[in-house]
Structures are given as C-alpha cells and as structure tokens.
Design a protein around this motif. Sequence first.
Motif, PDB file in Angstrom:
ATOM      1  N   UNK A 223       0.820  -1.202   0.000  1.00  0.00           N
ATOM      2  CA  UNK A 223       0.000   0.000   0.000  1.00  0.00           C
ATOM      3  C   UNK A 223       0.858   1.258   0.000  1.00  0.00           C
ATOM      4  N   UNK A 224       0.657   2.102  -1.010  1.00  0.00           N
ATOM      5  CA  UNK A 224       1.335   3.392  -1.033  1.00  0.00           C
ATOM      6  C   UNK A 224       0.700   4.277   0.034  1.00  0.00           C
ATOM      7  N   UNK A 225       1.545   4.937   0.838  1.00  0.00           N
ATOM      8  CA  UNK A 225       1.043   5.782   1.913  1.00  0.00           C
ATOM      9  C   UNK A 225       0.900   5.080   3.240  1.00  0.00           C
ATOM     10  N   UNK A 226       1.329   3.822   3.305  1.00  0.00           N
ATOM     11  CA  UNK A 226       1.210   3.072   4.560  1.00  0.00           C
ATOM     12  C   UNK A 226       1.982   3.713   5.700  1.00  0.00           C
ATOM     13  N   UNK A 252       0.158  19.745   9.667  1.00  0.00           N
ATOM     14  CA  UNK A 252       0.855  18.460   9.796  1.00  0.00           C
ATOM     15  C   UNK A 252       0.630  17.871  11.186  1.00  0.00           C
ATOM     16  N   UNK A 253       0.753  18.700  12.212  1.00  0.00           N
ATOM     17  CA  UNK A 253       0.554  18.240  13.584  1.00  0.00           C
ATOM     18  C   UNK A 253      -0.854  17.713  13.781  1.00  0.00           C
ATOM     19  N   UNK A 254      -1.823  18.398  13.162  1.00  0.00           N
ATOM     20  CA  UNK A 254      -3.221  17.966  13.266  1.00  0.00           C
ATOM     21  C   UNK A 254      -3.399  16.562  12.707  1.00  0.00           C
ATOM     22  N   UNK A 255      -2.824  16.304  11.533  1.00  0.00           N
ATOM     23  CA  UNK A 255      -2.959  14.979  10.920  1.00  0.00           C
ATOM     24  C   UNK A 255      -2.227  13.911  11.738  1.00  0.00           C
ATOM     25  N   UNK A 256      -1.119  14.258  12.332  1.00  0.00           N
ATOM     26  CA  UNK A 256      -0.347  13.286  13.097  1.00  0.00           C
ATOM     27  C   UNK A 256      -1.002  12.932  14.429  1.00  0.00           C
ATOM     28  N   UNK A 257      -1.842  13.811  14.943  1.00  0.00           N
ATOM     29  CA  UNK A 257      -2.459  13.575  16.252  1.00  0.00           C
ATOM     30  C   UNK A 257      -3.897  13.071  16.144  1.00  0.00           C
ATOM     31  N   UNK A 258      -4.466  13.072  14.947  1.00  0.00           N
ATOM     32  CA  UNK A 258      -5.832  12.554  14.797  1.00  0.00           C
ATOM     33  C   UNK A 258      -5.873  11.052  15.036  1.00  0.00           C
ATOM     34  N   UNK A 259      -6.904  10.615  15.722  1.00  0.00           N
ATOM     35  CA  UNK A 259      -7.126   9.177  15.923  1.00  0.00           C
ATOM     36  C   UNK A 259      -8.245   8.650  15.038  1.00  0.00           C
ATOM     37  N   UNK A 260      -9.070   9.556  14.515  1.00  0.00           N
ATOM     38  CA  UNK A 260     -10.177   9.169  13.633  1.00  0.00           C
ATOM     39  C   UNK A 260     -10.018   9.937  12.325  1.00  0.00           C
ATOM     40  N   UNK A 261      -9.743   9.231  11.235  1.00  0.00           N
ATOM     41  CA  UNK A 261      -9.509   9.917   9.965  1.00  0.00           C
ATOM     42  C   UNK A 261      -9.750   8.959   8.799  1.00  0.00           C
ATOM     43  N   UNK A 262      -9.970   9.543   7.639  1.00  0.00           N
ATOM     44  CA  UNK A 262     -10.056   8.779   6.400  1.00  0.00           C
ATOM     45  C   UNK A 262      -8.629   8.558   5.888  1.00  0.00           C
ATOM     46  N   UNK A 263      -8.256   7.316   5.663  1.00  0.00           N
ATOM     47  CA  UNK A 263      -6.868   6.997   5.297  1.00  0.00           C
ATOM     48  C   UNK A 263      -6.434   7.695   4.003  1.00  0.00           C
ATOM     49  N   UNK A 264      -7.290   7.623   3.011  1.00  0.00           N
ATOM     50  CA  UNK A 264      -6.957   8.246   1.733  1.00  0.00           C
ATOM     51  C   UNK A 264      -6.800   9.745   1.858  1.00  0.00           C
ATOM     52  N   UNK A 265      -7.652  10.371   2.652  1.00  0.00           N
ATOM     53  CA  UNK A 265      -7.577  11.815   2.849  1.00  0.00           C
ATOM     54  C   UNK A 265      -6.285  12.200   3.569  1.00  0.00           C
ATOM     55  N   UNK A 266      -5.904  11.392   4.569  1.00  0.00           N
ATOM     56  CA  UNK A 266      -4.668  11.688   5.298  1.00  0.00           C
ATOM     57  C   UNK A 266      -3.452  11.558   4.388  1.00  0.00           C
ATOM     58  N   UNK A 267      -3.399  10.507   3.597  1.00  0.00           N
ATOM     59  CA  UNK A 267      -2.264  10.307   2.681  1.00  0.00           C
ATOM     60  C   UNK A 267      -2.162  11.480   1.713  1.00  0.00           C
ATOM     61  N   UNK A 268      -3.287  11.893   1.163  1.00  0.00           N
ATOM     62  CA  UNK A 268      -3.292  13.006   0.211  1.00  0.00           C
ATOM     63  C   UNK A 268      -2.841  14.307   0.879  1.00  0.00           C
ATOM     64  N   UNK A 269      -3.342  14.553   2.092  1.00  0.00           N
ATOM     65  CA  UNK A 269      -3.027  15.803   2.784  1.00  0.00           C
ATOM     66  C   UNK A 269      -1.547  15.877   3.177  1.00  0.00           C
ATOM     67  N   UNK A 276       4.759  20.802  -0.694  1.00  0.00           N
ATOM     68  CA  UNK A 276       4.976  22.219  -0.380  1.00  0.00           C
ATOM     69  C   UNK A 276       6.375  22.474   0.176  1.00  0.00           C
ATOM     70  N   UNK A 277       6.890  21.514   0.940  1.00  0.00           N
ATOM     71  CA  UNK A 277       8.180  21.686   1.604  1.00  0.00           C
ATOM     72  C   UNK A 277       9.364  21.187   0.769  1.00  0.00           C
ATOM     73  N   UNK A 278       9.080  20.630  -0.404  1.00  0.00           N
ATOM     74  CA  UNK A 278      10.155  20.118  -1.256  1.00  0.00           C
ATOM     75  C   UNK A 278      10.825  18.876  -0.684  1.00  0.00           C
TER      76      UNK A 278
END
Length: 323
Positions: A223-226, A252-269, A276-278
Amino acid sequence: MSPAVFIDALQNELQHTQYGQHPPELYDPIRYIMNLGGKRMRPLLTLMATYLFTDDWRKAVRPALGVEVFHNFTLMHDDIMDQAPLRRGQLTVHEKWNGNIAILSGDVMLVNAYQLLLNIESDKLAPALARFSRTAAEVCEGQQMDMNFETRWDVTEAEYIDMIRLKTSVLLGYALELGGLIAGADEETTRHLYEGGMNIGVGFQLKDDLLDVYGDPTKFGKQVGGDIIANKKTFLLIEALQQAKGSVKDELTDWLTRTDFDKGEKVQAVTSIYDQLGIRQLTEARINDYFTRGFANFDQVKADSDRKNVLIQFARQLVERES
C-alpha cells in the motif's frame, strides 16, 4: 558470468538445506519462511563479491545462505514485534502458527545461520564469524532504535540515518565483505566492499521511504502511503517536522495527532505538505548522494573489470528499482 548462475546455485542449495526435522512445529516454520521468496540480494552480493577474486565462488554458497537465513530470522522476529499479518503476501509465521513458535523457530534460525557460516575455510573462519557477530548485534541495535522512535517526535536526520545504517545497511555491507573474506581479498579491499554495501543500503532504505509515498501502486508491491497512515518516522516525515512552520506545521501536527480519519484523505493531505516543503526533492538528493558514495567505494576495489561489472550492474538494478 550471468547473475542467473548465482541465483540457480542459491536456489539449489536452498532446496537441499536441512534445518532440522523434529519436532516439526519447530522446523516447519523455517522452511515456510525460507520458501516465501524475496530478492535474495544479500547472498547474491556475497557470491558476486567472491567471484571478483576467484573462479571458486561456489565455496561461498553455503555461507551466503547463512546470511540469508539470518536476514529471514530478523524478519520473523520483526513481524512478531510489529504484529504484521502478512509477509510477501502470505501469512506471517506467528499468524500461521503462533507467537511462541515464531520466537523459538527464529532462535533456531540464528543457530542455523552460524552453522552455515562454519563452511568457511578454517583460516578465514574466525574473522568472518567475528564480523558476523558484530553485524548481528548492530541489526538488533537498529531495531531497538526504530522502536524507540515510535514514541519520539524529536528524531533527527542523523539519528534516523544511523538507525537505518544499523537495521538495514550493515548486513548488506557484511554480505559483500564476507565474499571478499572468503576469496582471500586484502583488508583494504574488504573495507571498500563493506562501505560500498553500507552506502548502497542507506540509499536503498531511503528510496523505500520515498516509494512508500510517491511509488506507483501497481509496482510498489504494498500500500502506497502506509507509512503516512501509521505515522512512521521515515526520512520524509522527520524532514517535514523539522522544516514545517506556521500553518503548515499546524496542519501536519493535526494529521499526526488525529485518531479518527479517512486513510486516503490523510495520505493526500500529508503528501501535499511534503510537496509544499520540497521533501521529495530533498529525499532524492540524499538517495543519490548515498548511491554515488557506494559506487565510488566499488570503484576503489581492485578486481577484473568484467567481474566487477557483474556486481555493479546488479547494484544498479537495486538503485533503479521501483518496487
């Protein structure tokens, strides 16, 4: 010499190697994991390194298989620690049998690795075993560091590189060094082989980190994004944590600390933040740097150019992989 000749020799030895018979619960898991396949790059590197200096490269087949048995022992125990359900698309040993059997079978694999290495000629045996023992300890050190990183958010690039050097690269370096030792190469030559394997190994792991985010799902094999989903401390995440500022860091911190999220959305975000950071370009530069160092090490090895080309071309295939 075609790499296929080395592969055939290894496969033949694999099919005829006996790890033990009774009780079957102890030895069946060893045969199972050893037959799951894999790239076999470590024992192939040993055989290619031996061939650099002698026509009698077949004397390295059983010691090379010892390196592969040790590698699979580490995978068996890693799978237990990670509670991984699959290995190479098949059930892991602890899932197919149970955790206690997987631990004990792995222990016997380590013993078997030493037994296979005993096939080295007596005058070269002591240094080969001493280096193997040090390498085996370093692999464990790297694994412990990797587990320590799971609860840390301040891991530096230098710490991460040191961890993958120990966990992954030292065994690649040893595989090449062992081939040189078996063939009777001098100390300077075996050092160049070892350092070349080390540098290629670091680049190899960094590329694995990169492919996990930017790889082609049809080629990558998993899985890409695992790593993003699992908040795994990879080179990309470590660099992003160090470089992100302001609203980008908050996101970034928000995504790293979420416990409930859509996997595809997190990978994309998170991938978008990396863009953005190169981070992709930075990672590619580090990968190229380590690969360049590795090939420079191989250039220093004094051996027949045609024989050395077999090793270099195989290494280039590892460098250019997309899976």
